[in-house]
Structure formats: C-alpha cells, structure tokens
Design an enzyme around this catalytic site. Structure first.
Site, PDB file in Angstrom:
ATOM      1  CG  ASP A  14      -7.650   0.558  -1.536  1.00  0.00           C
ATOM      2  OD1 ASP A  14      -7.358   0.769  -0.900  1.00  0.00           O
ATOM      3  OD2 ASP A  14      -8.072  -0.595  -1.232  1.00  0.00           O
ATOM      4  CG  ASN A  46      -8.926   2.850   1.022  1.00  0.00           C
ATOM      5  OD1 ASN A  46      -6.944   3.001   1.057  1.00  0.00           O
ATOM      6  ND2 ASN A  46      -9.123   1.686   1.661  1.00  0.00           N
ATOM      7  CD  GLU A  72      -3.059   0.186   0.658  1.00  0.00           C
ATOM      8  OE1 GLU A  72      -3.041   1.121   0.017  1.00  0.00           O
ATOM      9  OE2 GLU A  72      -4.412  -0.056   0.889  1.00  0.00           O
TER      10      GLU A  72
END
Length: 291
Positions: A196, A147, A16
């Site tokens: 996301d 997010n 991420e």
C-alpha cells in the site's frame, strides 16, 4: 529500533497520506472517507481537523503555504484552513466510480496523484502529474488502485504500487524530468499482504505498509525484504518519516469495511502508530508553483 506504539488517542475511518511538516514539527494526514485533513503536534498534543465537501485522497504541502489536494472530483489548491482557492484540474477518470487515492511530490516539486478504480472490473485507474505551471498530465495508466508513490534519493527511480493487483513497480526518472518505461519491481503472493502506501529512507530502502498483512516491511533497492514489523491491526495503509531527526516512522491504519467482530478483536484498527528507526527517512518535498 522500537516496536510500533499508538501515537495518541485517535481512531479514524480511513486514515491515509501521513505527511510530516518539518517547519511546524507536526504530522498531517487525511481521513478519506470522513472528508478530513488532520494535524497533530506530538510535543503539545494539539489536534485540529479541517473538513471538506468530498474525499481527500491525498495532499501535499505547498511551498507558498496551504495544500494541493486530490479530491474525488479533481485536484485543488487550498489555503492553510482548507478553503479552496483554485481548481487545478478535473479527475481524469469518471469521479462516480474512481476517486483520487495516493500521491505526493517529487524532488523537483511536482505533484503526483493516482486514482482508484472502484468497480475493480479492469485496470481503469491512472496516475497524473501537476507541474509548477499547474499543467496536468496523465503519466501512467493500466492501474487498478494507485498507491505507494515514493522517489529514490538518487532521483533515478519512481516507485509505485498497485495494491489490488499485489504488485510494486519502479519507473526510471529521465534527465529531462519525464518517466521511462515502468517495470515490475516486486510482487506479493495472495494472502500475505498487499503493498500500500510507502516512504523511502536515506539509504534508498522502500518502506511499505502491507494492507491485509498485519505489518510493515523495509525493502532494499534490489527488492529484498530486509525487515518486517508486526502491527496489532490487519490493514496498515501508509508510512512516513518525521521527527527532528527524521527517524520517527508514522503508520496510518484503517477500519474500512471491517465487521464488528474484527473491530472488537482489533480495536486499534484506524489508529496511527509510531516507531523509532535506526535510519532517517527522506523529507517530503513541498509543491512548487510558478509566481
């Protein structure tokens, strides 16, 4: 515009927060579940890993050097090697059920970090902000999984997503630096991917990783999907721009909670992909601190 290609021979667990360091021309990212921050130089192919005692949900580069990192229990300042120098604040949620997740820095150098409500019983997550004086402030609630943080180039909007709830928000940025009233910007139907992590380009378009959607998308400031790019994996997690001209897009993906059958079918789950774009992205600002 090129098709997405694998960046290098790497498979992570939950990569991420891809972040381009323009000074060193390197890409950084966190593997949340492995408690790691990675650095990779596309030119030399050098790959280094920093290890931490807990999950690093997101981080940003500090103007002074090192990182500001949002971990499970709180937000910390570290040096370049990942050694903790100071705890800025504790996690405003219960860290046993909610860890920090997505975050980044606005054009004024303030760090934002949101949490993910693990039980998914209600919208119990939060978004908080750290300013130059290291003062923490919870700025938004009523979130299930924070997010998609990004800021428009004209400094008028903050974009966020709530991935489990399939919704993208935008919030006005006021003249005094505070936030206006959050509003729904776009929703995504069930079964077609969930917004996301994200980044914004110089034309103000919002690039989002569509988790469970096998693709990334470029969305106009009016909320129209302009372009979509398929991936050979189900779950991209975030995108960022980088390269000498900021026209290289980096895409992190995950293999978290995937059955062996899917991993055999999609062995690149957890890889980092890259593609060239026709438009440059915004440079991620660094976190600014008072002396």
């Amino acid at each position: 515009m090129s098709n997405p290609e694998v960046l290098f021979d790497y498979i992570g667990h939950l990569p991420e927060c891809p972040t381009w360091d323009a000074k060193t021309q390197t890409l950084l990212w966190t593997d949340i579940l492995e408690h790691e921050i990675h650095r990779f130089c596309p030119e030399s192919k050098a790959h280094t890993v920093l290890n931490f005692d807990e999950e690093v949900g997101c981080f940003a580069l500090r103007e002074k050097g090192g990182f500001i990192a949002a971990m499970r229990t709180g937000i910390f300042l570290t040096d370049d090697s990942g050694k903790i120098e100071k705890q800025v604040c504790e996690n405003p949620n219960n860290p046993f059920v909610a860890r920090f997740n997505d975050g980044g820095v606005d054009q004024d150098g303030r760090f934002y970090a949101g949490t993910y409500w693990g039980p998914r019983t209600f919208n119990g997550a939060m978004l908080m902000r750290i300013d130059a004086s290291l003062t923490p402030k919870v700025v938004q609630c009523d979130i299930l999984g924070a997010n998609g943080l990004a800021f428009s180039p004209d400094k008028k909007w903050m974009y966020t997503t709530d991935t489990p709830n399939h919704v993208m928000y935008r919030t006005p940025l006021l003249a005094d630096g505070e936030l206006g009233m959050r509003e729904v910007f776009k929703t995504f139907p069930q079964g077609n991917g969930r917004p996301d992590g994200a980044a914004v380009d110089v034309e103000g378009c919002y690039w989002t990783a569509l988790f469970d959607g096998h693709r990334i998308a470029r969305i106009s400031p009016e909320g129209e999907i302009l372009e979509e790019y398929p991936l050979p994996v189900r779950c991209p997690t975030m995108v960022c721009f980088g390269g000498h001209d900021m026209k290289t897009l980096f895409i992190t993906t995950t293999r978290e909670n995937m059955e062996q059958e899917e991993l055999e079918e999609r062995p690149l789950s957890g890889a980092i992909f890259t593609m060239r774009t026709n438009v440059a992205g915004m440079v991620k600002p660094t976190f600014l601190e008072n002396e």
